[in-house]
Design an enzyme around this catalytic site. Structure first.
Site, PDB file in Angstrom:
ATOM      1  N   GLN A 118      -5.096  -1.460   9.570  1.00 18.54           N
ATOM      2  CA  GLN A 118      -5.004  -2.805   8.995  1.00 18.54           C
ATOM      3  C   GLN A 118      -5.639  -3.835   9.933  1.00 18.54           C
ATOM      4  O   GLN A 118      -5.351  -3.866  11.127  1.00 18.54           O
ATOM      5  CB  GLN A 118      -3.522  -3.145   8.743  1.00 18.54           C
ATOM      6  CG  GLN A 118      -3.285  -4.472   8.052  1.00 18.54           C
ATOM      7  CD  GLN A 118      -3.753  -4.494   6.598  1.00 18.54           C
ATOM      8  OE1 GLN A 118      -3.800  -3.467   5.925  1.00 18.54           O
ATOM      9  NE2 GLN A 118      -4.097  -5.674   6.107  1.00 18.54           N
ATOM     10  N   LYS A 126       0.846  -1.207   0.000  1.00 20.21           N
ATOM     11  CA  LYS A 126       0.000   0.000   0.000  1.00 20.21           C
ATOM     12  C   LYS A 126       0.877   1.253   0.000  1.00 20.21           C
ATOM     13  O   LYS A 126       0.642   2.186  -0.771  1.00 20.21           O
ATOM     14  CB  LYS A 126      -0.919   0.004   1.229  1.00 20.21           C
ATOM     15  CG  LYS A 126      -2.095  -0.946   1.116  1.00 20.21           C
ATOM     16  CD  LYS A 126      -2.813  -1.109   2.448  1.00 20.21           C
ATOM     17  CE  LYS A 126      -3.849  -2.223   2.329  1.00 20.21           C
ATOM     18  NZ  LYS A 126      -4.362  -2.689   3.619  1.00 20.21           N
ATOM     19  N   ASP A 146     -11.493   2.705   3.913  1.00 18.60           N
ATOM     20  CA  ASP A 146     -11.910   1.299   3.866  1.00 18.60           C
ATOM     21  C   ASP A 146     -13.427   1.167   3.705  1.00 18.60           C
ATOM     22  O   ASP A 146     -13.919   0.102   3.337  1.00 18.60           O
ATOM     23  CB  ASP A 146     -11.544   0.596   5.182  1.00 18.60           C
ATOM     24  CG  ASP A 146     -10.273  -0.226   5.084  1.00 18.60           C
ATOM     25  OD1 ASP A 146     -10.006  -0.767   3.994  1.00 18.60           O
ATOM     26  OD2 ASP A 146      -9.567  -0.330   6.100  1.00 18.60           O
TER      27      ASP A 146
END
Ligand code: GUN
Length: 300
Positions: free
Chosen positions: A98, A54, A121
């Site tokens: 995460q 990422k 997200d």
């Protein structure tokens, strides 16, 4: 193989290219650089690989990448403090924590502490509700990637029968909402669904997101259907040599591709789209934060 291959790797490269164009435009016209903060708690090796990728791709498209690596025994209070600081930081337009988090941390509490406008997200309960009611939201990256590929392949999805196999909060449920918002007739199938094979066989669009290697084969697929395989399963590959492993999807690609009209491979299908859509969400969040027109085609 009769089916057309939907090349997620090439599609993701084209999404990243579009993101890079918008990033450059923001810099040149407004002196704004979108910033993505990624928080990793603990040392899960798979998560470390994801976070590294990422960060690398964020920088490649010209955005700022802020990585926060915290020890596995970080307290909930300390993590909440960091997220609060990131929520208030004007250089940060997207925040991703995460998952999975270590067991002592309450995942729902942490996710819902992220400012909804920075929740790239799309996991915050506000974004879940906005998507479920067809309003503008941040959309979870993997289903957004699937939607982009489906729209690209079909044009309009209106009136198509869609079956989503899997009911997770990260893929199955948001995928079903996205398809419904595009006027598909949607069924969510799962481990308790009766006659699941016959149900899937009615689908014009079949999205497999169950995490069971090669569970769906040609017998489940209507001739000419579009099959999107979200599964990434690592299984033994004795044909490659002793102890060797390979990646397969939730779909038995060899048989399914004889029946389907179009299909995503594993690897090289949905997988690369997830990070590309994370970058797309970050540029979208940055435009919204600055009251600027958001890029077309990079969101739902
Ligand atoms: N862990 C595995 N996939 C994801 C994802 O898409 N977002 C977050 N935050 N964690 C993950």
């Amino acid at each position: 193989m009769a089916a057309q291959l939907i090349d997620g790797k090439a599609f993701a490269a084209s999404v990243r290219k579009q993101v890079a164009v918008h990033v450059r435009r923001l810099k040149v016209h407004y002196n704004i650089v979108p910033g993505l903060a990624v928080v990793l708690v603990g040392e899960d090796p798979a998560s470390e690989v994801y976070v590294r990728n990422k960060g690398k791709q964020t920088i490649e498209v010209g955005m700022n990448s802020f990585e926060h690596k915290l020890p596995a025994d970080t307290s909930e209070a300390d993590l909440l403090k960091l997220i609060d600081d990131l929520n208030k930081d004007p250089a940060v337009h997207g925040i991703l924590c995460q998952l999975p988090l270590p067991d002592h941390l309450n995942e729902d509490l942490i996710i819902n502490s992220i400012a909804p406008d920075k929740d790239v997200d799309g996991f915050h309960i506000s974004n879940v509700g906005l998507l479920g009611t067809g309003q503008k939201s941040m959309v979870p990256c993997t289903p957004l990637g699937c939607l982009m590929m489906l729209r690209d392949h079909h044009g309009s999805l209106s009136g198509l029968n869609a079956v989503v196999v899997g009911r997770s909060n990260i893929v199955g449920k948001p995928m079903a909402n996205l398809l419904l918002n595009d006027s598909c007739t949607v069924i969510i199938a799962h481990s308790r669904t009766k006659n699941i094979e016959a149900l899937c066989k009615q689908a014009d669009i079949l999205v497999a997101a169950v995490g069971r290697p090669e569970m769906i084969n040609a017998d489940w697929i209507k001739s000419g259907a579009t099959v999107i395989d979200v599964g990434i399963n690592r299984i033994p590959a004795p044909e490659k040599g002793e102890g060797k492993m390979k990646l397969v999807g939730d779909v038995d690609f060899a048989s399914a591709s004889d029946v389907a009209g179009a299909i995503t491979p594993v690897p090289g299908g949905v997988g690369p789209m997830t990070i590309a859509c994370l970058l797309a969400n970050t540029v979208t969040a940055c435009c919204r934060a600055n009251d600027l027109e958001e890029p077309e085609g990079l969101t739902a």
